[in-house]
Design a protein around this motif. Structure first.
Motif, PDB file in Angstrom:
ATOM      1  N   VAL A 165       0.850  -1.189   0.000  1.00 13.24           N
ATOM      2  CA  VAL A 165       0.000   0.000   0.000  1.00 13.24           C
ATOM      3  C   VAL A 165       0.889   1.243   0.000  1.00 13.24           C
ATOM      4  O   VAL A 165       1.761   1.386   0.861  1.00 13.24           O
ATOM      5  CB  VAL A 165      -0.941   0.002   1.225  1.00 13.24           C
ATOM      6  CG1 VAL A 165      -1.830   1.236   1.211  1.00 13.24           C
ATOM      7  CG2 VAL A 165      -1.789  -1.262   1.241  1.00 13.24           C
ATOM      8  N   MET A 166       0.646   2.145  -0.959  1.00 13.84           N
ATOM      9  CA  MET A 166       1.537   3.299  -1.148  1.00 13.84           C
ATOM     10  C   MET A 166       0.758   4.545  -1.538  1.00 13.84           C
ATOM     11  O   MET A 166      -0.392   4.450  -1.969  1.00 13.84           O
ATOM     12  CB  MET A 166       2.532   2.993  -2.291  1.00 13.84           C
ATOM     13  CG  MET A 166       3.453   1.817  -2.045  1.00 13.84           C
ATOM     14  SD  MET A 166       4.048   1.110  -3.604  1.00 13.84           S
ATOM     15  CE  MET A 166       2.638   0.094  -4.060  1.00 13.84           C
ATOM     16  N   PHE A 167       1.412   5.706  -1.379  1.00 18.96           N
ATOM     17  CA  PHE A 167       0.904   6.904  -2.036  1.00 18.96           C
ATOM     18  C   PHE A 167       2.052   7.801  -2.471  1.00 18.96           C
ATOM     19  O   PHE A 167       3.215   7.518  -2.197  1.00 18.96           O
ATOM     20  CB  PHE A 167      -0.174   7.606  -1.211  1.00 18.96           C
ATOM     21  CG  PHE A 167       0.300   8.465  -0.073  1.00 18.96           C
ATOM     22  CD1 PHE A 167      -0.022   9.814  -0.046  1.00 18.96           C
ATOM     23  CD2 PHE A 167       1.019   7.952   1.005  1.00 18.96           C
ATOM     24  CE1 PHE A 167       0.367  10.619   1.018  1.00 18.96           C
ATOM     25  CE2 PHE A 167       1.408   8.739   2.062  1.00 18.96           C
ATOM     26  CZ  PHE A 167       1.077  10.092   2.065  1.00 18.96           C
ATOM     27  N   ASN A 168       1.725   8.855  -3.230  1.00 20.06           N
ATOM     28  CA  ASN A 168       2.740   9.535  -4.048  1.00 20.06           C
ATOM     29  C   ASN A 168       3.466  10.661  -3.318  1.00 20.06           C
ATOM     30  O   ASN A 168       3.621  11.769  -3.855  1.00 20.06           O
ATOM     31  CB  ASN A 168       2.103  10.099  -5.331  1.00 20.06           C
ATOM     32  CG  ASN A 168       1.065  11.182  -5.037  1.00 20.06           C
ATOM     33  OD1 ASN A 168       0.401  11.141  -4.004  1.00 20.06           O
ATOM     34  ND2 ASN A 168       0.921  12.146  -5.927  1.00 20.06           N
ATOM     35  N   HIS A 169       3.932  10.384  -2.114  1.00 18.29           N
ATOM     36  CA  HIS A 169       4.787  11.336  -1.409  1.00 18.29           C
ATOM     37  C   HIS A 169       5.716  10.519  -0.509  1.00 18.29           C
ATOM     38  O   HIS A 169       5.288   9.489   0.018  1.00 18.29           O
ATOM     39  CB  HIS A 169       3.961  12.326  -0.582  1.00 18.29           C
ATOM     40  CG  HIS A 169       4.722  13.558  -0.205  1.00 18.29           C
ATOM     41  ND1 HIS A 169       5.181  14.466  -1.134  1.00 18.29           N
ATOM     42  CD2 HIS A 169       5.124  14.033   1.001  1.00 18.29           C
ATOM     43  CE1 HIS A 169       5.828  15.446  -0.514  1.00 18.29           C
ATOM     44  NE2 HIS A 169       5.810  15.199   0.771  1.00 18.29           N
ATOM     45  N   PRO A 170       6.960  10.932  -0.335  1.00 21.79           N
ATOM     46  CA  PRO A 170       7.903  10.088   0.403  1.00 21.79           C
ATOM     47  C   PRO A 170       7.729  10.088   1.914  1.00 21.79           C
ATOM     48  O   PRO A 170       8.293   9.224   2.589  1.00 21.79           O
ATOM     49  CB  PRO A 170       9.274  10.668   0.011  1.00 21.79           C
ATOM     50  CG  PRO A 170       8.992  12.087  -0.350  1.00 21.79           C
ATOM     51  CD  PRO A 170       7.630  12.072  -0.979  1.00 21.79           C
ATOM     52  N   VAL A 171       6.976  11.051   2.470  1.00 25.85           N
ATOM     53  CA  VAL A 171       6.819  11.124   3.920  1.00 25.85           C
ATOM     54  C   VAL A 171       5.362  11.373   4.278  1.00 25.85           C
ATOM     55  O   VAL A 171       4.557  11.811   3.453  1.00 25.85           O
ATOM     56  CB  VAL A 171       7.714  12.230   4.540  1.00 25.85           C
ATOM     57  CG1 VAL A 171       9.173  11.833   4.486  1.00 25.85           C
ATOM     58  CG2 VAL A 171       7.516  13.562   3.826  1.00 25.85           C
ATOM     59  N   ALA A 183       2.231   7.372 -14.474  1.00 22.71           N
ATOM     60  CA  ALA A 183       3.517   8.064 -14.603  1.00 22.71           C
ATOM     61  C   ALA A 183       3.901   8.738 -13.296  1.00 22.71           C
ATOM     62  O   ALA A 183       4.449   9.832 -13.278  1.00 22.71           O
ATOM     63  CB  ALA A 183       3.459   9.087 -15.736  1.00 22.71           C
ATOM     64  N   THR A 184       3.614   8.071 -12.184  1.00 21.50           N
ATOM     65  CA  THR A 184       3.807   8.647 -10.859  1.00 21.50           C
ATOM     66  C   THR A 184       4.595   7.665  -9.990  1.00 21.50           C
ATOM     67  O   THR A 184       4.444   6.453 -10.127  1.00 21.50           O
ATOM     68  CB  THR A 184       2.440   8.936 -10.196  1.00 21.50           C
ATOM     69  OG1 THR A 184       1.706   9.837 -11.037  1.00 21.50           O
ATOM     70  CG2 THR A 184       2.598   9.556  -8.831  1.00 21.50           C
ATOM     71  N   THR A 185       5.421   8.206  -9.099  1.00 20.81           N
ATOM     72  CA  THR A 185       6.131   7.377  -8.125  1.00 20.81           C
ATOM     73  C   THR A 185       5.300   7.255  -6.852  1.00 20.81           C
ATOM     74  O   THR A 185       4.750   8.239  -6.366  1.00 20.81           O
ATOM     75  CB  THR A 185       7.506   7.997  -7.796  1.00 20.81           C
ATOM     76  OG1 THR A 185       8.321   7.973  -8.968  1.00 20.81           O
ATOM     77  CG2 THR A 185       8.208   7.221  -6.689  1.00 20.81           C
ATOM     78  N   TYR A 186       5.208   6.041  -6.327  1.00 23.20           N
ATOM     79  CA  TYR A 186       4.412   5.762  -5.135  1.00 23.20           C
ATOM     80  C   TYR A 186       5.317   5.188  -4.047  1.00 23.20           C
ATOM     81  O   TYR A 186       6.168   4.334  -4.330  1.00 23.20           O
ATOM     82  CB  TYR A 186       3.286   4.780  -5.461  1.00 23.20           C
ATOM     83  CG  TYR A 186       2.317   5.289  -6.502  1.00 23.20           C
ATOM     84  CD1 TYR A 186       1.209   6.043  -6.148  1.00 23.20           C
ATOM     85  CD2 TYR A 186       2.526   5.023  -7.852  1.00 23.20           C
ATOM     86  CE1 TYR A 186       0.317   6.509  -7.101  1.00 23.20           C
ATOM     87  CE2 TYR A 186       1.638   5.486  -8.820  1.00 23.20           C
ATOM     88  CZ  TYR A 186       0.538   6.232  -8.444  1.00 23.20           C
ATOM     89  OH  TYR A 186      -0.334   6.708  -9.398  1.00 23.20           O
ATOM     90  N   GLU A 222       9.856   4.753  13.864  1.00 21.82           N
ATOM     91  CA  GLU A 222       8.615   5.215  14.486  1.00 21.82           C
ATOM     92  C   GLU A 222       8.175   6.602  14.029  1.00 21.82           C
ATOM     93  O   GLU A 222       7.193   7.129  14.535  1.00 21.82           O
ATOM     94  CB  GLU A 222       8.767   5.214  16.010  1.00 21.82           C
ATOM     95  CG  GLU A 222       9.008   3.840  16.624  1.00 21.82           C
ATOM     96  CD  GLU A 222       7.803   2.913  16.510  1.00 21.82           C
ATOM     97  OE1 GLU A 222       6.695   3.399  16.236  1.00 21.82           O
ATOM     98  OE2 GLU A 222       7.981   1.690  16.679  1.00 21.82           O
ATOM     99  N   ASP A 223       8.867   7.214  13.068  1.00 21.52           N
ATOM    100  CA  ASP A 223       8.497   8.565  12.616  1.00 21.52           C
ATOM    101  C   ASP A 223       8.485   8.608  11.094  1.00 21.52           C
ATOM    102  O   ASP A 223       9.500   8.888  10.455  1.00 21.52           O
ATOM    103  CB  ASP A 223       9.473   9.603  13.172  1.00 21.52           C
ATOM    104  CG  ASP A 223       9.027  11.031  12.869  1.00 21.52           C
ATOM    105  OD1 ASP A 223       8.058  11.208  12.105  1.00 21.52           O
ATOM    106  OD2 ASP A 223       9.649  11.980  13.389  1.00 21.52           O
ATOM    107  N   PRO A 224       7.328   8.354  10.461  1.00 21.29           N
ATOM    108  CA  PRO A 224       7.262   8.345   8.997  1.00 21.29           C
ATOM    109  C   PRO A 224       7.268   9.745   8.382  1.00 21.29           C
ATOM    110  O   PRO A 224       7.194   9.865   7.157  1.00 21.29           O
ATOM    111  CB  PRO A 224       5.946   7.623   8.707  1.00 21.29           C
ATOM    112  CG  PRO A 224       5.100   7.925   9.904  1.00 21.29           C
ATOM    113  CD  PRO A 224       6.048   7.961  11.072  1.00 21.29           C
ATOM    114  N   SER A 225       7.343  10.805   9.213  1.00 16.40           N
ATOM    115  CA  SER A 225       7.459  12.158   8.665  1.00 16.40           C
ATOM    116  C   SER A 225       8.898  12.478   8.283  1.00 16.40           C
ATOM    117  O   SER A 225       9.164  13.565   7.744  1.00 16.40           O
ATOM    118  CB  SER A 225       6.942  13.196   9.675  1.00 16.40           C
ATOM    119  OG  SER A 225       7.848  13.345  10.763  1.00 16.40           O
TER     120      SER A 225
END
Length: 378
Positions: A164-170, A225-228, A301-304
């Motif tokens: 499961v992913m979305f298009n931002h690294p943090v 055409a997007t990175t996830y 523990e900090d995905p930001s």
């Protein structure tokens, strides 16, 4: 006299402007120094679970149910996030033939193996809106007929491995406690308070607000055409990793998508349909992993916090092929709506890590069960 006055005012404004620039540069330098100190290693190799996390998770489930009820579509209950799908398409995930032995774990243990999969592409909002609205974009992949015991014991998902992913690294929150505060404000319709919970500036989350604003990005021309990104970390055998899916057009026939009419409410679905169904051109991606180096600030523990690619570059482990296909039928769209994706539909070798992933286990399962029960669907 008037000329001297204007010259004096000009010099005064110039000095004030110079002082403001110097103060801004000093503030920027102090901020960089503070975050360089705060975000410095080493970090833990193992999870650290707060004592109140389970209680907070139960409150978040209640808020999530409130949100799906607020955004229900006539009689159907939608997802609490990523409610609008551009489509569910068939895909094939092939493990690289020459995959490094250290990365051969779980579904990547057999080089060259081909997994059949479903891929769901979506907008991030809890309510379906026009595609041109600023939003996160999601990709979820479900590998099929995966043998072995899974972390979740539900028989209907016994043969599945989900990513499961979305298009931002943090992510825009650091832990479950902040997520509870942020999510409750949104559920109450008080989005302005999500990052400013009270009048004390020490509680303000300016950095996380900036992440949230960056996450709500303009729509791409096509979801192909997007990175996830996985955002949160996972196990890969003995390694702690994050993963991502990147477009790999070099592995597919050349294709130029015709310009899309972005005023149409579902132009991202149209782009998907144009390439796969009308022009019959496949799409290609690579699945990559990034290994944690705990000597540096790569927290679990900090995905930001984004893990540095200079320190730990991403490594390709598999190729993903989305073949030309017809997917936009009423039956398949309903099937897509009823699919449940959860990063805990996984082999132990791919165990999710960190507070946000532990929260996902509770919330995804509870909201999925509630949604399917209210919709009277399996």
């Amino acid at each position: 006299m008037l000329k001297r006055l204007w010259l004096w005012l000009g010099r005064l404004l110039g000095r004030l402007l110079l002082i403001l620039v110097l103060l801004g540069l000093a503030g920027w330098a102090l901020g960089e120094a503070y975050y360089a100190w705060k975000f410095s290693g080493p970090v833990a190799r193992e999870e650290e679970i707060p004592a109140d996390e389970a209680a907070l998770s139960r409150l978040i489930i209640e808020d999530a149910v409130r949100i799906v009820e607020q955004h229900r579509d006539n009689t159907r209950v939608l997802r609490d996030a990523h409610a609008k799908a551009h489509g569910c398409v068939k895909a094939e995930v092939q493990v690289l033939d020459d995959l490094e032995p250290a990365l051969r774990h779980g579904v990547f243990s057999d080089p060259g193996h081909r997994w059949q999969a479903w891929m769901r592409l979506s907008n991030g909002n809890a309510y379906p809106q026009f595609d041109r609205a600023r939003d996160a974009r999601g990709m979820a992949i479900k590998l099929l007929e995966v043998p072995g015991d899974k972390l979740m014991k539900s028989p209907e998902h016994a043969g599945e491995q989900d990513f499961v992913m979305f298009n931002h690294p943090v992510f825009f929150v650091r832990d479950v406690a902040e997520y509870r505060s942020n999510f409750a404000a949104q559920a109450d319709g008080k989005k302005a308070l999500a990052f400013f919970p009270d009048w004390d500036p020490r509680s303000w989350e300016i950095r996380h607000l900036i992440i949230a604003l960056k996450t709500l990005a303009p729509a791409p021309q096509t979801p192909l055409a997007t990175t996830y990104n996985s955002i949160a970390p996972f196990k890969l055998g003995p390694h702690n990793i994050k993963y991502r899916v990147v477009p790999a057009p070099q592995h597919c026939p050349p294709y130029q998508l015709p310009e899309q009419n972005t005023d149409l409410p579902n132009f991202l679905r149209n782009a998907l349909y144009r390439q796969l169904s009308l022009d019959r051109v496949p799409a290609c991606f690579e699945l990559q992993v990034q290994r944690q180096d705990p000597r540096h600030y790569m927290p679990l523990e900090d995905p930001s916090v984004e893990w540095s690619e200079k320190i730990a570059p991403f490594e390709s482990v598999a190729r993903i092929n989305v073949p030309a296909q017809d997917f936009d039928s009423r039956e398949q769209n309903l099937f897509c709506d009823n699919l449940s994706f959860n990063p805990w539909h996984a082999l132990p070798e791919h165990r999710p890590l960190g507070g946000i992933n532990r929260l996902r286990k509770a919330v995804y399962e509870a909201v999925s069960a509630y949604r399917h029960q209210r919709n009277a669907t399996p």
